[in-house]
Enzyme design. Structure first.
Site, PDB file in Angstrom:
ATOM      1  CE  LYS A 125       4.697   4.577   0.500  1.00 43.58           C
ATOM      2  NZ  LYS A 125       5.904   3.615   0.501  1.00 43.58           N
ATOM      3  CG  ASN A 128       8.867  -0.060  -6.482  1.00 41.95           C
ATOM      4  OD1 ASN A 128       9.863   0.559  -6.699  1.00 41.95           O
ATOM      5  ND2 ASN A 128       8.907  -1.068  -6.864  1.00 41.95           N
ATOM      6  NE  ARG A 179      13.101 -10.808  13.529  1.00 43.00           N
ATOM      7  CZ  ARG A 179      12.624 -11.583  14.376  1.00 43.00           C
ATOM      8  NH1 ARG A 179      13.157 -11.218  15.826  1.00 43.00           N
ATOM      9  NH2 ARG A 179      11.914 -12.626  14.330  1.00 43.00           N
ATOM     10  N   PRO A 185       0.927  -1.193   0.244  1.00 44.87           N
ATOM     11  CG  PRO A 185      -0.862  -1.686   1.590  1.00 44.87           C
ATOM     12  CD  PRO A 185       0.613  -2.153   1.050  1.00 44.87           C
ATOM     13  CD  GLU A 186       3.281   2.841  -4.056  1.00 40.16           C
ATOM     14  OE1 GLU A 186       3.144   3.783  -4.587  1.00 40.16           O
ATOM     15  OE2 GLU A 186       3.773   2.018  -4.664  1.00 40.16           O
TER      16      GLU A 186
END
Length: 387
Positions: free
Chosen positions: A54, A176, A339, A2-3
């Site tokens: 966003k 993107n 991580r 999602p953008e």
């Protein structure tokens, strides 16, 4: 992934679907989510939403006389790679509904769910937008434009324009597919230096001899890059539906796919940027294109080999490849201490980037499974959205 337009459409959906509903009880979180518990309980409250770039903010507002007495609570969501909101019957909860708000009786029992298949989405209590994000390209255009042009000395603009467009300090809401569509319309090579592209806009001034209507016409006919960062997302919002995403219905997605001109389209070329995310373009990639990488061109379905043209008895995969796959499969899952440190707003903290050569990879997240032939954003680090 999602953008900005998808977050904006999600806020519209929540307001339209929940505007007449009264919710009640506790907010319920799934046992597998690592996001914080939501300490809110009310016998009667309403839900409203707003979006910025966003991010999406939900406000839970108790009605007068609701028990126990409770102040309004705000939550800010970032959708990660697959987040969305759905309103469903209580007994038909989606499998990946990680936060649930239930309607109060009487009437059919419904649940507003934050659904996130890949679990890169996040919510924070308190309702504050994430610090450091720039003005929203959709709703704060003048501030957005000023923020970019005022900060062109920042080292972010030493990078290719395709990478700078993902920096949420300056382009809050661009991701993107939007960067590909914007650069394609202006025929700007994606690996042109960002400062070289944007510096000319500092001197761009409409002629004083033009009337107001002539100035507006000139802007519409010859928009610059920053204007397209505002108008192209607006086009997606005007399509309706949910925009790009795995939850879109067939009709919704068909409209979005028909709108696309560059992203994942046949005949377009692609390269991975510095963060391992794929940029789609046409023509010359530009002087800052990664060295030693060849661009790939997507073939149309008509030029791809049919089943009859393929080798019927393909040779078996090499033993070396099989050993490699077994080695990957047997790698232990990363613990919290293994991580990598979370990236800044210049690099999307919600999208796993392609690991550098020689580094061991952890187990990949489960795929969201897009129902189309478009690139599955983020599944291999392809989605360059800085969320």
């Amino acid at each position: 992934m999602p953008e900005g337009p998808e977050l904006h459409l999600a806020s519209q959906f929540v307001n339209e679907a929940c505007g007449a509903l009264v919710f009640g009880g506790c907010v319920e979180k799934s046992s597998v989510s690592r996001n914080p518990e939501v300490p809110f309980e009310s016998s009667a409250y309403r839900i409203s939403a707003s979006a910025r770039g966003k991010e999406l903010r939900l406000i839970l507002s108790p009605l007068p006389g609701a028990q126990p007495p409770q102040e309004p609570l705000a939550l800010v969501f970032r959708f990660g790679m697959s987040g969305s909101f759905q309103l469903v019957p209580r007994e038909e909860l989606p499998r990946h509904a990680h936060l649930r708000f239930y309607t109060a009786p009487p009437g059919p029992q419904l649940a507003l769910c934050f659904v996130d298949v890949r679990r890169f989405g996040h919510w924070d209590l308190g309702g504050k937008w994430q610090p450091g994000r720039g003005p929203c390209v959709l709703q704060e255009y003048e501030q957005f434009r000023e923020n970019v042009l005022r900060n062109l000395a920042d080292k972010a603009f030493d990078r290719p324009i395709c990478e700078a467009l993902l920096d949420q300090r300056f382009f809050n809401g661009i991701g993107n597919y939007l960067r590909a569509e914007i650069l394609y319309r202006l025929k700007i090579p994606p690996f042109e230096k960002a400062r070289s592209v944007l510096e000319a806009l500092q001197q761009r001034r409409p002629s004083l001899k033009l009337t107001l209507s002539q100035k507006i016409k000139a802007k519409l006919q010859n928009p610059d890059l920053l204007e397209l960062c505002h108008s192209v997302p607006k086009e997606v919002v005007q399509l309706g539906g949910k925009g790009y995403g795995s939850e879109s219905g067939e009709e919704d997605f068909a409209a979005f796919r028909a709108w696309l001109r560059c992203y994942g389209m046949p005949g377009m070329s692609s390269l991975q940027d510095r963060h391992g995310r794929t940029i789609w373009f046409q023509g010359d990639p530009g002087p800052l294109a990664p060295k030693g990488r060849k661009s790939r061109k997507k073939k149309s379905k008509a030029t791809q080999p049919s089943p009859e043209d393929r080798v019927e008895d393909p040779s078996p995969p090499s033993k070396a490849l099989s050993r490699t796959r077994r080695a990957k499969r047997d790698l232990p899952e990363r613990t919290a201490t293994q991580r990598p440190e979370g990236p800044s707003l210049q690099q999307d903290p919600e999208v796993p980037t392609v690991p550098k050569k020689g580094r061991r990879k952890g187990r990949q997240a489960a795929s969201g499974g897009l129902s189309s032939s478009l690139p599955a954003t983020g599944s291999t680090g392809e989605d360059g959205m800085v969320a």
